[in-house]
Write an enzyme that holds these catalytic residues in place. Structure first.
Site, PDB file in Angstrom:
ATOM      1  N   HIS A 471       0.528  -1.242  -0.030  1.00 48.63           N
ATOM      2  CA  HIS A 471      -0.001  -0.052  -0.298  1.00 48.63           C
ATOM      3  C   HIS A 471       0.830   1.313  -0.092  1.00 48.63           C
ATOM      4  O   HIS A 471       0.287   2.252  -0.460  1.00 48.63           O
ATOM      5  CB  HIS A 471      -1.009   0.130   1.167  1.00 48.63           C
ATOM      6  CG  HIS A 471      -2.123   0.917   1.107  1.00 48.63           C
ATOM      7  ND1 HIS A 471      -2.173   1.707   0.186  1.00 48.63           N
ATOM      8  CD2 HIS A 471      -3.407   0.628   1.623  1.00 48.63           C
ATOM      9  CE1 HIS A 471      -3.511   2.588   0.062  1.00 48.63           C
ATOM     10  NE2 HIS A 471      -4.035   1.758   1.331  1.00 48.63           N
ATOM     11  N   TYR A 581     -14.207   5.974   9.204  1.00 50.59           N
ATOM     12  CA  TYR A 581     -13.281   6.310   7.997  1.00 50.59           C
ATOM     13  C   TYR A 581     -13.772   5.886   6.706  1.00 50.59           C
ATOM     14  O   TYR A 581     -14.213   4.800   6.629  1.00 50.59           O
ATOM     15  CB  TYR A 581     -11.689   5.774   8.277  1.00 50.59           C
ATOM     16  CG  TYR A 581     -10.873   6.030   7.542  1.00 50.59           C
ATOM     17  CD1 TYR A 581      -9.811   6.846   7.803  1.00 50.59           C
ATOM     18  CD2 TYR A 581     -10.658   5.578   6.025  1.00 50.59           C
ATOM     19  CE1 TYR A 581      -8.899   7.195   7.137  1.00 50.59           C
ATOM     20  CE2 TYR A 581      -9.801   6.097   5.280  1.00 50.59           C
ATOM     21  CZ  TYR A 581      -8.688   6.701   5.836  1.00 50.59           C
ATOM     22  OH  TYR A 581      -7.761   7.179   5.115  1.00 50.59           O
ATOM     23  N   THR A 594      -5.038  10.759  -0.376  1.00 53.17           N
ATOM     24  CA  THR A 594      -6.648  10.673   0.149  1.00 53.17           C
ATOM     25  C   THR A 594      -6.743  11.465   1.231  1.00 53.17           C
ATOM     26  O   THR A 594      -5.838  12.265   1.832  1.00 53.17           O
ATOM     27  CB  THR A 594      -6.644   9.124   0.701  1.00 53.17           C
ATOM     28  OG1 THR A 594      -5.592   8.731   1.704  1.00 53.17           O
ATOM     29  CG2 THR A 594      -6.557   8.285  -0.425  1.00 53.17           C
TER      30      THR A 594
END
EC number: 2.3.1.21
Length: 799
Positions: A471, A581, A594
């Protein structure tokens, strides 16, 4: 070692009368073709670099400016106001040049300078235009005149046929919100989650922070925002991802699934051959910058920086922090099968291996019956365990010798491929087949994926595929863009023979894949990794009762609809509300990644309580739903526009650590758990597959592990008009969570909300074609259509 002898391209024999040298014509031919291909690639890269470098102008525009300048001088008009004469008088070696040569050279130099000035002027103008985001907040179907003019100007200044990185220099910087606004929005977001005493205590901490060190931290943060291209992204990558010392398997990596209903071939080697070849095609276009940039409304560009590190990238472990190593122009792949590591070259004669050639190579690996070397079987578990242990082991055992050579081969490979041994995929006749598939993609056996690679491609014996993604280097929509291209290319461009093999002739003359060599004791992180994997409770669920088509008729955002259903499901599952979230992209800004949308708002809480209140009427519930949905959309728009909450507070916290000052408020904010973490997988290239014509060729999205020990992780994808797929994760060790149970709550919540939209409660339900903001189906539609306000979440929301 017969394979090694087959790869020898020359032989020589020493004789008393000299050396007898024999060269292989095939090898010489391959060397020649490789050289030609390399020079062609350099030429294309240079050409595309020039095109992107001068965009939105073109190289031919330089010639136009020069010709215009020369023509004006020929008719004795000086548009330079004397600057050409000044250049002429200051040219070096002017005494060696004739007067006519000096005049022509001075005119060309001035024209070139004018051309470069106009390019920067166009870029700056475009950057100013792209800094306007008022269009996001306008009501659908009511485009203001100013927005129409703005869209026309953006389109005019954007030029024609942009390359992938053409807009990078024109993208605006992510703005730093004011401290007062961020604190106000933060307090508003936590108000429904705290009682009065807790809220007042938090308010006191926030006010103390605002009155003490906030201004100092904000000044330094503003300075960073002026200096760096993005004030968030570098710290986000370093402190959220690379400095984490916990295992990245499950905790960091995420997965993406294959097509849901279709398996193009059940031959493992053939499917892997086509998919790998499609990836190589994507990589070639990526390296040359030939992919079209993703643009909202088909006009507003988004940042492409994250795509640069998709291939040849590895996360390297460190004692205190990891690093992301990105290499270029690597031409091999590392394949794992039954505990063995193979190195496979992807090029021959200066070209990619054809799908049929790749199939042959993969079949050779599948047919190989050799045993793993000592310590080789579970070697990859090192990448699944504790990062400090992996870093120390790497220093101790992989700094020299064959281990270093083999590790370098893995870390420099284009990507990592696992030829798995157990079939996976969706099977409507089997219970929980998607759950098993998801767990296999997320962690597998803990030692059969190289979790440090940018992504691991996983091939199953029944022809199904999937990927596991690290990620830190990028977010899910970036990898999803590649995966969409690969699946469409595999099925609709490359195809298979009637027997299920790759198309093309079989080339058996290729050198066999070579085994990587290891000298390693049986010391791995397998036990730790196995405990983490066994604790993951994953449930993937197909919601087929309705989809985007019906939600559009409800005149609300599909994302808002689902997020409110998740709030209702969370309350029914846990009996309380929690910090939620939802990730939203900020890629309309340079190097954007993001921002967080805090989905549990006061409006959402009021709606959920009304749904659980038997005395509330349908009309009351529907009114509260619409209010909550509007609030959610507003929060998402703010996050995309820049003034979010969490990234600003995160950077203020990092700045406080750098300055050595303590903030109880920031410490409290950063320690709050996200017990419900959600993300949408966007569909970004609907032009690749016509779902109406090929309804079975739909993806099933992907998912991630739980963020909190006692919470849920939920990923979802809205596919076509009638399908939504949910991927739900939690931990078996938590007595309060159950992924299957939560899936049933989601299903009931979706149906309960849909039941509110009865004609007697909403007179406009029947007029359903143009009622949805930012509908993904219209993402690339004309901005002149009635629904120009495409539903932002389908593309801009998702991590």
């Amino acid at each position: 070692m017969a394979e090694a002898h087959q790869a020898v391209g020359f032989q020589f024999t020493v004789r008393p009368d000299g050396v007898d040298l024999k060269l292989s014509q095939e090898v010489i031919k391959n060397i020649y073709l490789s050289g030609v291909t390399a020079w062609k690639k350099k030429a294309i890269l240079f050409k595309n670099g020039v095109l992107a470098g001068v965009y939105p102008a073109s190289p031919s525009s330089w010639l136009i400016v020069v010709i215009a300048m020369m023509s004006s001088l020929y008719i004795r008009i000086d548009p330079s106001l004397g600057m050409i004469d000044s250049i002429k008088d200051n040219l070096p070696y002017r005494d060696c040049l004739s007067a006519q040569t000096r005049a022509v050279l001075s005119g060309i130099l001035f024209a070139t300078g004018l051309w470069l000035f106009l390019i920067y002027l166009l870029r700056y103008t475009l950057k100013v235009l792209l800094s306007y985001h008022g269009w996001i907040f306008e009501s659908h179907g009511k485009m203001s005149t100013s927005t129409k003019v703005w869209l026309s100007l953006v389109k005019m200044f954007s030029g024609r046929r942009p390359l992938l990185y053409s807009f990078q220099a024109s993208l605006p910087r992510l703005p730093v919100p004011s401290v007062d606004d961020t604190i106000c929005r933060y307090l508003e977001s936590i108000h429904p989650l705290l009682d009065n005493e807790q809220y007042n205590q938090m308010k006191i901490l926030a006010n103390d922070f605002r009155d003490s060190i906030a201004a100092q931290l904000q000044r330094y943060l503003m300075l960073k925002s002026w200096w760096a291209t993005n004030y968030v992204s570098d710290w986000w990558e370093e402190y959220i991802y690379l400095r984490s010392r916990s295992p990245i398997m499950v905790n960091n990596n995420f997965y993406m699934m294959d097509l849901l209903y279709v398996t193009p071939t059940h031959r493992q080697a053939a499917r892997a051959g086509n998919v790998v070849h499609a990836m190589l095609q994507y990589r070639r276009k990526l390296e040359r910058g030939e992919h079209a940039p993703l643009r909202a409304l088909g006009i507003v560009p988004m940042c492409s920086t994250q795509m640069e590190r998709m291939f040849n990238t590895t996360r390297i472990p460190g004692i205190e922090t990891d690093i992301v190593q990105h290499l270029t122009d690597r031409k091999h792949l590392v394949v794992y099968h039954k505990g063995r590591f193979f190195q496979l070259w992807l090029y021959t004669g200066g070209r990619h291996l054809l799908p049929s050639e790749l199939e042959t190579q993969f079949q050779r690996i599948l047919n190989d019956t050799s045993e793993p070397q000592p310590g080789e079987l579970k070697l990859a578990a090192l990448t699944a365990g504790n990062r400090v242990l992996w870093a120390r082991t790497r220093i101790k055992y992989f700094s020299q010798g064959v281990n270093k050579v083999s590790l370098d081969a893995i870390e420099s490979a284009a990507f990592f491929l696992t030829l798995d041994e157990e079939p996976q995929g969706y099977d409507s006749t089997k219970t929980n087949s998607l759950d098993s598939y998801a767990k296999s993609l997320l962690h597998g056996k803990c030692y059969d994926r190289w979790f440090d690679k940018s992504f691991t491609l996983i091939s199953y014996p029944n022809g199904k595929m999937g990927i596991n993604v690290e990620h830190s280097w990028a977010d899910a929509p970036v990898v999803g863009h590649m995966w969409e291209y690969v699946l469409a290319t595999d099925c609709f461009h490359l195809g298979y023979t009637e027997e299920g093999h790759c198309k093309g002739d079989v080339n058996k003359a290729l050198p066999h894949p070579s085994r990587l060599q290891w000298q390693f004791p049986k010391e791995t992180s397998y036990v730790i990794a196995k405990q983490i994997a066994d604790d993951v409770d994953l449930h993937s669920y197909l919601f087929t009762e309705f989809g985007k088509g019906l939600i559009k008729k409800c005149r609300t955002s599909p994302d808002a609809f689902i997020q409110l259903a998740l709030q209702l499901a969370q309350f029914r599952d846990q009996g309380l509300f929690c910090l939620t979230y939802e990730s939203s992209m900020t890629r309309m800004f340079r190097d954007g990644r993001t921002e967080t949308v805090r989905s549990c708002t006061s409006e959402a809480v009021a709606f959920v309580r009304a749904m659980e209140d038997t005395s509330a009427t349908k009309a009351q519930r529907l009114a509260l739903f619409r209010k909550a949905a509007d609030k959610h959309q507003h929060m998402c728009r703010l996050a995309m526009k820049g003034p979010g909450i969490d990234r600003h507070l995160f950077c203020l916290y990092i700045m406080s650590k750098h300055l050595g000052v303590d903030s109880p408020f920031l410490k409290k904010v950063l320690s709050e758990p996200w017990k419900l973490s959600t993300s949408q997988t966007p569909q970004q290239q609907l032009n690749l597959v016509d779902i109406n014509k090929f309804p079975k060729y739909v993806g099933s999205g992907g998912g991630f592990g739980p963020v909190a020990d006692d919470g849920y992780g939920v990923s979802y994808i809205i596919v076509g008009e009638n399908l939504i797929t949910f991927h739900i994760s939690s931990k078996f060790s938590s007595p309060d969570t159950d992924s299957y149970r939560f899936g049933r709550h989601i299903q009931k919540a979706m149906l309960d909300i849909q039941a509110l939209f009865h004609p007697e409660n909403d007179k406009m339900v029947g007029n359903g074609e143009h009622h949805i903001l930012f509908n993904n189906q219209d993402f690339f539609s004309s901005v002149t259509s009635k629904d120009y306000m495409i539903e932002q979440h389908q593309v801009l929301v998702g991590e």
